[in-house]
Design a protein around this motif. Structure first.
Motif, mmCIF file in Angstrom:
data_model
loop_
_atom_site.group_PDB
_atom_site.id
_atom_site.type_symbol
_atom_site.label_atom_id
_atom_site.label_comp_id
_atom_site.label_asym_id
_atom_site.label_seq_id
_atom_site.Cartn_x
_atom_site.Cartn_y
_atom_site.Cartn_z
ATOM 1 N N LEU A 414 0.840 -1.200 0.000
ATOM 2 C CA LEU A 414 0.000 0.000 0.000
ATOM 3 C C LEU A 414 0.872 1.245 0.000
ATOM 4 O O LEU A 414 0.555 2.233 -0.677
ATOM 5 C CB LEU A 414 -0.926 -0.019 1.220
ATOM 6 C CG LEU A 414 -1.795 1.225 1.439
ATOM 7 C CD1 LEU A 414 -2.689 1.489 0.235
ATOM 8 C CD2 LEU A 414 -2.653 1.058 2.698
ATOM 9 N N TRP A 415 1.948 1.223 0.755
ATOM 10 C CA TRP A 415 2.877 2.376 0.788
ATOM 11 C C TRP A 415 3.365 2.696 -0.621
ATOM 12 O O TRP A 415 3.371 3.858 -1.038
ATOM 13 C CB TRP A 415 4.060 2.047 1.702
ATOM 14 C CG TRP A 415 5.041 3.166 1.857
ATOM 15 C CD1 TRP A 415 5.030 4.173 2.782
ATOM 16 C CD2 TRP A 415 6.203 3.394 1.044
ATOM 17 N NE1 TRP A 415 6.101 5.022 2.599
ATOM 18 C CE2 TRP A 415 6.842 4.563 1.538
ATOM 19 C CE3 TRP A 415 6.776 2.735 -0.050
ATOM 20 C CZ2 TRP A 415 8.001 5.073 0.981
ATOM 21 C CZ3 TRP A 415 7.939 3.249 -0.612
ATOM 22 C CH2 TRP A 415 8.540 4.407 -0.089
ATOM 23 N N ARG A 416 3.741 1.649 -1.380
ATOM 24 C CA ARG A 416 4.258 1.858 -2.723
ATOM 25 C C ARG A 416 3.166 2.387 -3.655
ATOM 26 O O ARG A 416 3.393 3.282 -4.469
ATOM 27 C CB ARG A 416 4.801 0.531 -3.248
ATOM 28 C CG ARG A 416 5.500 0.579 -4.600
ATOM 29 C CD ARG A 416 6.870 1.235 -4.494
ATOM 30 N NE ARG A 416 6.821 2.662 -4.802
ATOM 31 C CZ ARG A 416 7.787 3.509 -4.502
ATOM 32 N NH1 ARG A 416 8.866 3.098 -3.846
ATOM 33 N NH2 ARG A 416 7.685 4.786 -4.811
ATOM 34 N N LEU A 417 1.967 1.828 -3.537
ATOM 35 C CA LEU A 417 0.865 2.276 -4.390
ATOM 36 C C LEU A 417 0.522 3.725 -4.117
ATOM 37 O O LEU A 417 0.259 4.501 -5.047
ATOM 38 C CB LEU A 417 -0.369 1.394 -4.167
ATOM 39 C CG LEU A 417 -1.628 1.777 -4.960
ATOM 40 C CD1 LEU A 417 -1.374 1.679 -6.464
ATOM 41 C CD2 LEU A 417 -2.804 0.887 -4.563
ATOM 42 N N ARG A 418 0.516 4.132 -2.866
ATOM 43 C CA ARG A 418 0.193 5.520 -2.516
ATOM 44 C C ARG A 418 1.174 6.485 -3.146
ATOM 45 O O ARG A 418 0.817 7.629 -3.468
ATOM 46 C CB ARG A 418 0.192 5.696 -1.001
ATOM 47 C CG ARG A 418 -0.997 5.014 -0.303
ATOM 48 C CD ARG A 418 -0.908 5.193 1.191
ATOM 49 N NE ARG A 418 -1.010 6.594 1.565
ATOM 50 C CZ ARG A 418 -0.728 7.059 2.779
ATOM 51 N NH1 ARG A 418 -0.302 6.234 3.723
ATOM 52 N NH2 ARG A 418 -0.862 8.340 3.044
ATOM 53 N N ARG A 419 2.380 6.048 -3.326
ATOM 54 C CA ARG A 419 3.385 6.948 -3.908
ATOM 55 C C ARG A 419 3.429 6.848 -5.432
ATOM 56 O O ARG A 419 3.684 7.849 -6.109
ATOM 57 C CB ARG A 419 4.757 6.630 -3.295
ATOM 58 C CG ARG A 419 4.894 7.286 -1.928
ATOM 59 C CD ARG A 419 5.726 6.500 -0.936
ATOM 60 N NE ARG A 419 5.683 7.199 0.356
ATOM 61 C CZ ARG A 419 4.655 7.096 1.216
ATOM 62 N NH1 ARG A 419 3.607 6.345 0.923
ATOM 63 N NH2 ARG A 419 4.697 7.763 2.370
#
Length: 441
Positions: A414-419
């Motif tokens: 999720l962290w990667r997708l948010r960025r």
């Protein structure tokens, strides 16, 4: 497990509710009202319904304004649909952020509003503890006391009465007639498809099976108070459920949106195709091209349909809607979201049917959908969307980004997708748009 149940009188009351009188409300509204609001601003019950209706019932003699209550119940149908899709959007957003308890909470309320919308479209208002039934004369009665789980009759409140009322309505012939009207690929009714393909149309059985399953959480979470209270009031950290991989959640949400894709002039053609295929599985001979051509469908299209019927690649939401697990199960929230979306599909169709029969036009409802598009961030200002279905373009772009990201990041977080794609999270949680293209002619 003890449950709230309708009495024989209660079942008769649900059966007596008048769909026709609800339709009459929309037909009789003068054009200037149709173009400016769902309900007249002077309606007695518009702004403080529960208190005023309660006072009117308790007066001696009762002072219920039956005409105003009929209008209120009728107008509440599309209004509940709008709120229901908004709740589903919050559920999807919570799922994307891997907050499964919040997803269950919002998904349950989306399902509740869907049931309330559907019942309102059929002539039954769900209020607090006294629930008005619109009768054939255009007046109102109210639902009798129910059998309480702790014994003896009592007034059932919203959370406890909605499921039993929906369950009773699902046994009626008109529930199957509504589904027959809503599921009509190629402008052909569900019953005609099944008959042409050698399957007698078990209308009431299909309707009862689908509606009982799609409204399951209204019974399951209302009967199991501990389960409902767990997601509503208890700290989620004390019984943390399992967490799905980000790609699994994103794949489910992507398939949910594609199931609800519009294609003018049809609102939910993909959903209708898949529901038709599921209905075909009741048994019968292999579906052949000549069978389909007998419906007046061209040979090439009939071949495509025959190929489609032979496949078994159901979208995840249709599969998840059939599953029942404990709240702690990592996919429970996806199951609740799936059932809510399917019940909202039916409720939206029931409400839109009244608008269509009352010859509403797109611009009649511009007072609502243009303002919603602006306030919910679906458009930068009122008038920047030509039609509600235009909101699909942003969703489609987000789905393409989501597909590409999942393929490039099989272990993505999720962290990667948010960025990488913050717009994906934003767009795929905006289910408010579905109410627009679902209701507007």
């Amino acid at each position: 497990m003890a449950t709230w149940q309708l009495t024989t009188l209660g079942k008769r009351a649900v059966t007596s509710a008048s769909r026709r009188r609800i339709g009459d409300y929309f037909i009789a509204l003068p054009p200037h009202v149709k173009k400016s609001r769902w309900i007249r601003s002077g309606n007695r019950y518009r702004a403080d319904c529960l208190r005023r209706y309660g006072q009117d019932l308790q007066a001696n003699p009762p002072t219920v304004d039956h005409g105003a209550m009929v209008d209120y119940v009728a107008a509440s149908g599309p209004a509940h649909v709008i709120d229901g899709w908004a709740f589903l959007g919050r559920a999807v957003d919570s799922a994307l952020r891997r907050d499964s308890y919040s997803a269950i909470f919002f998904g349950y309320y989306a399902e509740l509003r869907a049931a309330m919308a559907l019942l309102a479209a059929e002539g039954l208002g769900i209020l607090d503890s006294k629930h008005p039934i619109i009768n054939a004369a255009g007046s109102t009665d109210f639902l009798p006391k129910c059998r309480a789980p702790y014994g003896g009759p009592n007034w059932a409140r919203t959370h406890y009465v909605t499921g039993p009322c929906l369950k009773q309505w699902a046994t009626l012939k008109r529930s199957s007639q509504l589904l027959d009207d809503l599921v009509h690929p190629e402008d052909t009714r569900l019953s005609d498809w099944l008959t042409a393909c050698g399957r007698p149309f078990p209308g009431k059985a299909v309707a009862k099976k689908w509606l009982d399953r799609w409204g399951l959480d209204l019974a399951a979470l209302d009967d199991d108070h501990d389960a409902r209270n767990m997601v509503s009031y208890r700290p989620s950290e004390f019984r943390r459920p399992g967490v799905l991989a980000m790609n699994a959640v994103l794949e489910f949400v992507s398939q949910l949106w594609r199931l609800l894709e519009p294609s003018p002039p049809w609102r939910f053609p993909v959903m209708e195709r898949h529901l038709l295929r599921r209905a075909m599985r009741i048994g019968g001979p292999a579906v052949t091209v000549p069978m389909i051509q007998a419906l007046g469908i061209a040979a090439a299209s009939a071949q495509n349909w025959a190929t489609f019927f032979a496949q078994n690649d159901d979208p995840l939401p249709l599969i998840e809607a059939e599953q029942v697990t404990e709240i702690e199960h990592p996919r429970c929230h996806l199951q609740v979201i799936s059932r809510a979306a399917l019940l909202l599909f039916v409720a939206t169709g029931a409400a839109a049917r009244h608008l269509r029969l009352a010859t509403y036009e797109r611009e009649y409802l511009a007072f609502w959908w243009r303002l919603l598009a602006e306030t919910r961030g679906l458009a930068d200002q009122q008038g920047s969307l030509d039609a509600p279905v235009d909101a699909w373009a942003d969703v489609q772009s987000a789905l393409q980004d989501a597909d590409g990201w999942r393929q490039a990041n099989p272990q993505g977080t999720l962290w990667r997708l948010r960025r990488d794609h913050p717009s994906v999270l934003d767009e795929l949680g905006a289910c408010d748009a579905i109410a627009m293209w679902g209701l507007v002619p």
